[in-house]
Design an enzyme around this catalytic site. Structure first.
Site, PDB file in Angstrom:
ATOM      1  CB  SER A 211     -39.449  24.170 -21.175  1.00 21.11           C
ATOM      2  OG  SER A 211     -38.766  22.656 -20.321  1.00 21.11           O
TER       3      SER A 211
ATOM      4  CB  CYS B  65     -43.704  22.046 -27.562  1.00 18.31           C
ATOM      5  SG  CYS B  65     -43.070  20.452 -28.349  1.00 18.31           S
TER       6      CYS B  65
ATOM      7  CD  GLN C 129     -54.721  21.762 -14.856  1.00 19.19           C
ATOM      8  OE1 GLN C 129     -53.998  20.741 -16.056  1.00 19.19           O
ATOM      9  NE2 GLN C 129     -56.004  21.884 -16.208  1.00 19.19           N
TER      10      GLN C 129
ATOM     11  CB  ILE D 251     -33.615  14.070 -19.468  1.00 21.04           C
ATOM     12  CG1 ILE D 251     -33.578  15.011 -20.779  1.00 21.04           C
ATOM     13  CG2 ILE D 251     -35.042  12.902 -19.468  1.00 21.04           C
ATOM     14  CD1 ILE D 251     -33.130  14.369 -21.547  1.00 21.04           C
ATOM     15  N   GLY D 252     -33.676  17.700 -17.556  1.00 24.14           N
ATOM     16  CA  GLY D 252     -33.017  18.316 -16.906  1.00 24.14           C
ATOM     17  C   GLY D 252     -31.796  19.330 -18.119  1.00 24.14           C
ATOM     18  N   GLY D 253     -32.457  19.326 -19.115  1.00 25.19           N
ATOM     19  CA  GLY D 253     -32.013  20.293 -19.838  1.00 25.19           C
ATOM     20  C   GLY D 253     -31.951  22.284 -19.361  1.00 25.19           C
TER      21      GLY D 253
ATOM     22  CB  SER E  74     -34.152  17.751 -24.014  1.00 22.73           C
ATOM     23  OG  SER E  74     -33.991  18.587 -22.743  1.00 22.73           O
TER      24      SER E  74
HETATM   25  N1  SAH Z   1     -36.651  20.494 -21.108  1.00 18.01           N
HETATM   26  C1  SAH Z   1     -37.383  19.748 -20.576  1.00 18.01           C
HETATM   27  C2  SAH Z   1     -37.922  18.902 -21.424  1.00 18.01           C
HETATM   28  C3  SAH Z   1     -39.688  19.416 -21.741  1.00 18.01           C
HETATM   29  S1  SAH Z   1     -41.039  19.000 -22.583  1.00 18.01           S
HETATM   30  C4  SAH Z   1     -36.149  18.477 -20.875  1.00 18.01           C
HETATM   31  O1  SAH Z   1     -35.082  19.407 -21.212  1.00 18.01           O
HETATM   32  O2  SAH Z   1     -36.199  17.878 -21.126  1.00 18.01           O
HETATM   33  C5  SAH Z   1     -42.454  18.756 -21.233  1.00 18.01           C
HETATM   34  C6  SAH Z   1     -42.172  18.175 -20.426  1.00 18.01           C
HETATM   35  O3  SAH Z   1     -43.569  18.713 -19.602  1.00 18.01           O
HETATM   36  C7  SAH Z   1     -42.387  16.243 -20.264  1.00 18.01           C
HETATM   37  O4  SAH Z   1     -41.654  15.749 -19.419  1.00 18.01           O
HETATM   38  C8  SAH Z   1     -43.792  16.309 -19.601  1.00 18.01           C
HETATM   39  O5  SAH Z   1     -43.762  15.264 -19.026  1.00 18.01           O
HETATM   40  C9  SAH Z   1     -44.315  17.226 -18.723  1.00 18.01           C
HETATM   41  N2  SAH Z   1     -45.927  17.426 -18.425  1.00 18.01           N
HETATM   42  C10 SAH Z   1     -45.916  17.893 -19.132  1.00 18.01           C
HETATM   43  N3  SAH Z   1     -47.345  18.618 -18.892  1.00 18.01           N
HETATM   44  C11 SAH Z   1     -47.455  17.963 -17.140  1.00 18.01           C
HETATM   45  C12 SAH Z   1     -48.239  18.753 -15.995  1.00 18.01           C
HETATM   46  N4  SAH Z   1     -49.485  18.823 -16.293  1.00 18.01           N
HETATM   47  N5  SAH Z   1     -47.955  18.167 -15.368  1.00 18.01           N
HETATM   48  C13 SAH Z   1     -46.208  18.129 -15.190  1.00 18.01           C
HETATM   49  N6  SAH Z   1     -45.358  17.961 -16.100  1.00 18.01           N
HETATM   50  C14 SAH Z   1     -46.041  18.006 -17.224  1.00 18.01           C
END
Ligand code: SAH
Length: 373
Positions: free
Chosen positions: A84, A87, A66, A22-24, A356
């Site tokens: 990010s 996790c 990927q 969501i853009g953190g 986030s």
């Molecule tokens: N920092 C972000 C959240 C990160 S959580 C914030 O502020 O909201 C990890 C994010 O990675 C998730 O939104 C998930 O949909 C995305 N994600 C996980 N594996 C992925 C992949 N292989 N390709 C693209 N996005 C991926």
């Protein structure tokens, strides 16, 4: 003036935001006041991309990270990568399969591309959960970054250390490719648990006799604001008037108060496992993506009735409620303009926020990363 690799050395920095959610990260870049151009964001989650687009007017590239190739990435001419990655592989709830877990593979895959790039990033920022620093994914990350001529500094920090009454310790890796360097190179390859280094480039830091930074975390805890400053609804559940820092969210799905009270059957069953906080508390627990679906270990609950004696009052009398999504975003230090599009359900809002990050922590880290010695 030309920088190594043919990129213009002048700002603004061209930024790619991987796993944008969501853009953190983007809010943190804004909060840090950095001269940047957000070139592209990448996320596979449709709903997260809806929220991102709603707030930033740009829809992230919706696909699996990927599958990105070196040629794809070179085309963006970016010099900063913010990442990010998911996790789950490293958390206690996860199975701890680490890099064997499919969710870690896109992250390693993207790092493995760096040596093949015509225009590798100059700066890199990684956010993850505590536990990542001992994983084999971390080990591989360090290896790849060192082979690609990056200097690294690592941190574990929580919003509590930045005056926000919210415990959410997270791991951060800051990396700069030589000849770029950190303001305080004596901390290269170190994992730091205190934020003093970030206060400003070229400012003196207090270092104790054994060479460690002295911690003022205890002092920081005392200077945390009370939770009530982050609430949109006051104790009586009426909207708080002048004096609150944050205006109530006007979105209809969030504004019905009844849905935030914890049902008594849950209190009976799980009461002893609940983390309960008061409006004057100076700490609450990390909100996870399962907040509102499960009560145990997913985030704090708030009392809406002030008891005469805190020890003897039954939980039922405290009229516990969940923090609202607006309040969780306040504790993540998101700007007041942030909002969810109406079609995102309450549970989905908590899930997206739980994934986030705290901009109160990430903004000063990014500011430090971008600072030149
Ligand atoms: N920092 C972000 C959240 C990160 S959580 C914030 O502020 O909201 C990890 C994010 O990675 C998730 O939104 C998930 O949909 C995305 N994600 C996980 N594996 C992925 C992949 N292989 N390709 C693209 N996005 C991926």
């Amino acid at each position: 003036m030309e920088e190594e690799g043919g990129l213009p050395a002048k700002q603004p920095w061209r930024v790619l935001e991987f796993y944008s959610g969501i853009g953190g990260m983007r809010y943190s870049v804004m909060k840090a006041g950095l001269q940047t151009e957000m070139v592209e964001a990448f996320d596979i989650n449709d709903l997260a991309n809806d929220v991102y687009e709603h707030n930033f007017g740009h829809r992230p590239f919706q696909g699996n990270i990927q599958t990105l190739t070196a040629a794809d990435l070179d085309r963006y001419c970016a010099n900063v990568w913010l990442l990010s990655p998911p996790c789950q592989p490293y958390t206690r709830q996860g199975l701890q399969k680490q890099s064997a877990d499919a969710r870690a593979s896109s992250f390693l895959r993207i790092l493995e591309i760096i040596p093949q790039l015509m225009l590798p990033p100059v700066m890199l920022f990684v956010e993850n959960v505590v536990g990542f620093e001992t994983s084999d994914t971390h080990q591989k990350m360090v290896q790849i970054l060192e082979e690609s001529q990056f200097e690294m500094q690592e941190f574990i920090l929580s919003p509590l250390q930045f005056g926000v009454p919210y415990s959410r310790p997270r791991y951060f890796c800051l990396a700069k490719r030589k000849p770029s360097s950190f303001c305080n190179p004596e901390f290269n390859r170190q994992l730091l648990h205190v934020p003093e280094l970030l206060v400003g480039c070229n400012e003196s830091i207090s270092i104790s006799e054994n060479g460690q930074l002295t911690s003022t975390s205890d002092k920081m805890l005392q200077t945390c604001l009370p939770i009530e400053r982050f609430l949109e609804f006051g104790n009586s559940m009426n909207q708080v008037e002048n004096g609150t820092s944050f205006p109530p969210d006007t979105c209809s799905d969030e504004s019905s108060l009844k849905q935030y009270f914890v049902p008594s059957n849950l209190i009976e069953r799980w009461g002893s496992a609940m983390d309960i906080v008061y409006p004057d508390s100076k700490r609450c627990c990390c909100f996870t993506k399962s907040y509102y679906r499960y009560v145990k270990g997913t985030g704090s609950l708030l009392t809406t009735v002030m008891p005469k004696t805190r020890d003897k009052t039954s939980l039922e009398e405290l009229c516990l409620r969940y923090f609202t999504p607006r309040e969780v975003s306040n504790l993540h230090s998101f700007p007041k303009e942030f909002e969810f599009p109406e079609h995102v359900t309450l549970r989905q809002r908590y899930a997206l926020l739980g994934n986030s990050l705290s901009t109160a922590v990430v903004a000063p880290l990014l500011h430090y990363l971008f600072s030149e010695p």
